[in-house]
Structures are given as C-alpha cells and as structure tokens.
Scaffold this active site. Structure first.
Site, mmCIF file in Angstrom:
data_model
loop_
_atom_site.group_PDB
_atom_site.id
_atom_site.type_symbol
_atom_site.label_atom_id
_atom_site.label_comp_id
_atom_site.label_asym_id
_atom_site.label_seq_id
_atom_site.Cartn_x
_atom_site.Cartn_y
_atom_site.Cartn_z
ATOM 1 N N ALA A 119 0.854 -1.183 0.000
ATOM 2 C CA ALA A 119 0.000 0.000 0.000
ATOM 3 C C ALA A 119 0.895 1.239 0.000
ATOM 4 O O ALA A 119 2.036 1.189 0.442
ATOM 5 C CB ALA A 119 -0.884 -0.002 1.238
ATOM 6 N N GLY A 131 0.927 -5.250 1.211
ATOM 7 C CA GLY A 131 -0.313 -5.552 0.486
ATOM 8 C C GLY A 131 -0.059 -6.305 -0.812
ATOM 9 O O GLY A 131 -0.921 -7.052 -1.282
ATOM 10 N N GLU A 160 0.221 -9.808 0.219
ATOM 11 C CA GLU A 160 -1.117 -10.305 0.572
ATOM 12 C C GLU A 160 -1.951 -10.588 -0.679
ATOM 13 O O GLU A 160 -2.751 -11.519 -0.698
ATOM 14 C CB GLU A 160 -1.815 -9.290 1.490
ATOM 15 C CG GLU A 160 -1.150 -9.253 2.859
ATOM 16 C CD GLU A 160 -1.629 -8.120 3.749
ATOM 17 O OE1 GLU A 160 -1.435 -6.953 3.359
ATOM 18 O OE2 GLU A 160 -2.200 -8.400 4.817
ATOM 19 N N GLU A 184 5.360 -4.691 7.598
ATOM 20 C CA GLU A 184 4.549 -3.733 8.365
ATOM 21 C C GLU A 184 5.064 -3.503 9.771
ATOM 22 O O GLU A 184 5.091 -2.383 10.270
ATOM 23 C CB GLU A 184 3.081 -4.213 8.438
ATOM 24 C CG GLU A 184 2.283 -4.011 7.166
ATOM 25 C CD GLU A 184 2.440 -5.148 6.171
ATOM 26 O OE1 GLU A 184 3.364 -5.982 6.325
ATOM 27 O OE2 GLU A 184 1.639 -5.195 5.221
HETATM 28 N N1 COA Z 1 4.565 3.317 -0.698
HETATM 29 C C1 COA Z 1 4.849 4.447 -1.342
HETATM 30 N N2 COA Z 1 5.860 4.568 -2.216
HETATM 31 C C2 COA Z 1 6.619 3.478 -2.422
HETATM 32 C C3 COA Z 1 6.384 2.248 -1.774
HETATM 33 C C4 COA Z 1 5.300 2.198 -0.875
HETATM 34 N N3 COA Z 1 4.963 1.059 -0.250
HETATM 35 N N4 COA Z 1 7.311 1.363 -2.199
HETATM 36 C C5 COA Z 1 8.079 2.001 -3.089
HETATM 37 N N5 COA Z 1 7.664 3.271 -3.228
HETATM 38 C C6 COA Z 1 8.212 4.309 -4.110
HETATM 39 C C7 COA Z 1 9.467 4.956 -3.523
HETATM 40 O O1 COA Z 1 9.116 5.962 -2.595
HETATM 41 C C8 COA Z 1 10.101 5.519 -4.780
HETATM 42 O O2 COA Z 1 9.394 6.688 -5.171
HETATM 43 P P1 COA Z 1 10.216 8.012 -5.644
HETATM 44 O O3 COA Z 1 10.989 7.554 -6.852
HETATM 45 O O4 COA Z 1 9.148 8.996 -5.968
HETATM 46 O O5 COA Z 1 11.083 8.374 -4.500
HETATM 47 C C9 COA Z 1 9.783 4.453 -5.829
HETATM 48 O O6 COA Z 1 8.656 3.712 -5.323
HETATM 49 C C10 COA Z 1 10.912 3.484 -6.067
HETATM 50 O O7 COA Z 1 11.283 2.919 -4.821
HETATM 51 P P2 COA Z 1 12.769 3.007 -4.183
HETATM 52 O O8 COA Z 1 12.627 2.946 -2.690
HETATM 53 O O9 COA Z 1 13.504 4.167 -4.753
HETATM 54 O O10 COA Z 1 13.394 1.660 -4.747
HETATM 55 P P3 COA Z 1 14.563 0.800 -4.053
HETATM 56 O O11 COA Z 1 14.941 -0.224 -5.064
HETATM 57 O O12 COA Z 1 15.600 1.672 -3.496
HETATM 58 O O13 COA Z 1 13.845 0.056 -2.806
HETATM 59 C C11 COA Z 1 12.098 -1.190 -1.690
HETATM 60 C C12 COA Z 1 12.804 -0.853 -3.033
HETATM 61 C C13 COA Z 1 10.887 -2.058 -2.038
HETATM 62 C C14 COA Z 1 13.053 -1.946 -0.790
HETATM 63 C C15 COA Z 1 11.662 0.128 -0.995
HETATM 64 O O14 COA Z 1 10.956 0.931 -1.946
HETATM 65 C C16 COA Z 1 10.742 -0.105 0.182
HETATM 66 O O15 COA Z 1 11.171 -0.539 1.236
HETATM 67 N N6 COA Z 1 9.436 0.213 0.021
HETATM 68 C C17 COA Z 1 8.459 0.080 1.067
HETATM 69 C C18 COA Z 1 7.909 -1.334 1.058
HETATM 70 C C19 COA Z 1 6.922 -1.544 2.190
HETATM 71 O O16 COA Z 1 7.191 -1.297 3.351
HETATM 72 N N7 COA Z 1 5.741 -2.016 1.807
HETATM 73 C C20 COA Z 1 4.714 -2.338 2.745
HETATM 74 C C21 COA Z 1 3.737 -1.254 2.834
HETATM 75 S S1 COA Z 1 2.508 -1.649 4.040
#
Ligand code: COA
Length: 277
Positions: free
Chosen positions: A83, A128, A131, A151
């Site tokens: 999400a 999500g 999930e 989470e």
């Molecule tokens: N919500 C909002 N934005 C998200 C996202 C999320 N769950 N996951 C990725 N993004 C966005 C990043 O903010 C970034 O946006 P930007 O380019 O405008 O800054 C873009 O997607 C690319 O992600 P980035 O973090 O730059 O890629 P990465 O390869 O460095 O890292 C992850 C990848 C998946 C490890 C990292 O994005 C992450 O930890 N995301 C959160 C995942 C998460 O906690 N999901 C559960 C949500 S309940």
C-alpha cells in the site's frame, strides 16, 4: 448466464477491460493478464488501483471467455510494493478500518473467483502486494523476487489478510516469525517454505506462467472453480461441514457438459475436449 438472460448489462467485449488508469489488461486465448501498472512507484496500491482491480474481478465473474487470470507487475523490479505509505501515514483508526475492509474485500473476491488466479511474481512482493499474492491460487516467482510483510518494521500490522492466510499456507510457527520480524525472504526461501509453487529465471517467468495458464484453460472450468472454492472454504470450517460442501459440489459438477465429456472420453480411450460448461 446472467448476461445471457438479460440480468447483467451487455458490454462490447473490446471495451470491457480498457480505460484503466492503474492497470493494463490483455485477454488472449482464455487467459486474462492483469498488469499492475505503476512501475515508477513499484506498482504500489492506491485507492484507484484497489477499485480498478476489484472492477476487473467483477467483470471476470460475468465473462465466460476467461478461464484463468494472471496478476503480475509492470516493469522488471516489482510485482507490488504494498500500500502507498504516503497515504497510510495520513490514516486515523477509522480510516485504517475502512482501508482494511476495502483490501480484504478485494482479496476475498480474488480468492473466491470462479476461475483459478496465478500470481506471476516478478520482483518485490511486499505488504499488500504480498497479501495479494497470498489470495491467488498459484504463485510463480522470478529468481530476483523478494517477499515479505514489513509492516511491523513500520510499527503497524498487515491488514489485507496476511495474519490469517499466511499461517494457513506455511503453518503457525513460520508465520509467527515471518510477521513478527517482517524480514524479506528470497524466492528460493519462499519455495522451501511452500509459499510459492515454483521459482524460475526472470526471463522465463512469462513462458512458465503461460504454460501453467494454458493447462488450466484446457481443463474443465466449472470443476476447477469448485475445487478451489471447496478447498479454500473447506479449510475454514469443521471437517463435517467441509464434507457437506464437497458432497454438494460433487453433485453440482455432474450437471456439467464437461463431466459428461470427461467420463465419455475416458471410456472411448481419447483425450477429453472440455468447453468450460
Ligand atoms: N509506498 C509508497 N511509495 C513506495 C512504496 C510504498 N509502499 N514502495 C516504493 N515506493 C516508491 C518509492 O518511494 C520511490 O518513489 P520516488 O521515486 O518517488 O522516491 C519508488 O517507489 C521506487 O522505490 P525506491 O525505494 O527508490 O526503490 P529501491 O529499489 O531503493 O527500494 C524497496 C525498493 C521495495 C526496498 C523500498 O521501496 C521499500 O522498502 N518500500 C516500502 C515497502 C513496504 O514497506 N511495503 C509495505 C507497505 S505496508
């Protein structure tokens, strides 16, 4: 059927799955490929994507041409990164309750869909997004995939089904560890846990998923739909209730053309030609 007798509005087939902002949908030879289409944001769910995916599932219930659904992510990096955390950060308790209900409703729709659903996991499947994969019937993962429910690292818990579905798939002990620490696991670890059905090189993912989907399309659609529903609902109720479900599903399947064809083909020593009716 509802469409044939006028209960459901007829739509032009070509326009049925178009005009989505967050999804790209292709229908080919009975297989509906649904691409989560926000690759710059790692295909994260916003409200629009939740609504659009739910709309696709409603249409599949009416569209007898579809015999298998594949859900995957656009791009090479992510299936779905969960999400939108920007939106989550603005929620109060009431908003969180509503979001959980909307997400859970979508996952249940996918789980109880009349046809099998394959998650083609082409990269990060987190929160999500993970999930969503859990609500699908088959999970095929590319080697570069990382899966997890992070989470707890954000001080929250999963709200779209992981606390319930995960233990049913991998057992309580492993689910406890998985959710309590929120660490990401690799595709091969997921395979060892029985969390995914198969792991393949990224460039082979489409081909592998296609061959599984084609096997499904060749099969007796109504029997397949009954198998998935009786298995899933049966795992949630006492054995006697599950056996009742099985008995009535067994009876229902005998009214299908495919049951007649399958039994007749065996007796005539030929391959059955199922029609999904
Ligand atoms: N919500 C909002 N934005 C998200 C996202 C999320 N769950 N996951 C990725 N993004 C966005 C990043 O903010 C970034 O946006 P930007 O380019 O405008 O800054 C873009 O997607 C690319 O992600 P980035 O973090 O730059 O890629 P990465 O390869 O460095 O890292 C992850 C990848 C998946 C490890 C990292 O994005 C992450 O930890 N995301 C959160 C995942 C998460 O906690 N999901 C559960 C949500 S309940």
């Amino acid at each position: 059927m509802l469409r044939e007798v006028g209960w459901v509005e007829k739509r032009g087939e070509d326009s049925m799955y178009t005009n989505y902002e967050t999804l790209r949908v292709e229908k080919k030879k009975g297989i509906l490929w649904v691409y989560l289409n926000r690759p710059d944001k790692l295909n994260v769910f916003n409200m629009k994507m939740l609504k659009e995916l739910s709309d696709v599932m409603d249409k599949v219930e009416e569209d007898q041409e579809v015999k298998c659904v594949v859900i995957t992510g656009e791009g090479e990096k992510a299936f779905c990164s969960g999400a939108d955390l920007g939106l989550l950060s603005k929620l109060d308790s009431q908003g969180a309750l509503e979001l959980s209900e909307i997400g859970q409703r979508l996952m249940k729709k996918i789980e109880s869909l009349r046809v099998p659903v394959i998650a083609a996991i082409n990269g990060y499947a987190l929160g999500g997004g993970f999930e969503l994969a859990l609500a699908c019937d088959f999970r095929i993962a590319a080697e570069n995939t990382q899966l997890g429910n992070p989470e707890v690292k954000l001080g929250i818990i999963p709200g779209w089904g992981a606390t319930q579905r995960l233990a049913r798939i991998i057992g309580l002990s492993r689910a406890m560890e998985f959710l309590m620490f929120g660490d990401r696991i690799s595709a091969s670890e997921a395979l060892d846990m029985g969390l995914v059905h198969k792991v393949v090189p990224q460039e082979k993912l489409r081909e592998e998923v296609m061959s599984l989907a084609e096997r499904i399309v060749e099969g007796p659609t109504i029997a397949q739909g009954l198998i998935k529903r009786v298995l899933i609902f049966g795992s949630q109720v006492p054995l006697d209730v599950g056996l009742e479900l099985e008995k009535h599903a067994f009876s229902t399947v005998f009214s299908t053309e495919d049951a007649k064809e399958g039994l007749r083909a065996f007796l005539s020593k030929r391959k059955p030609e199922f029609k999904g009716k």
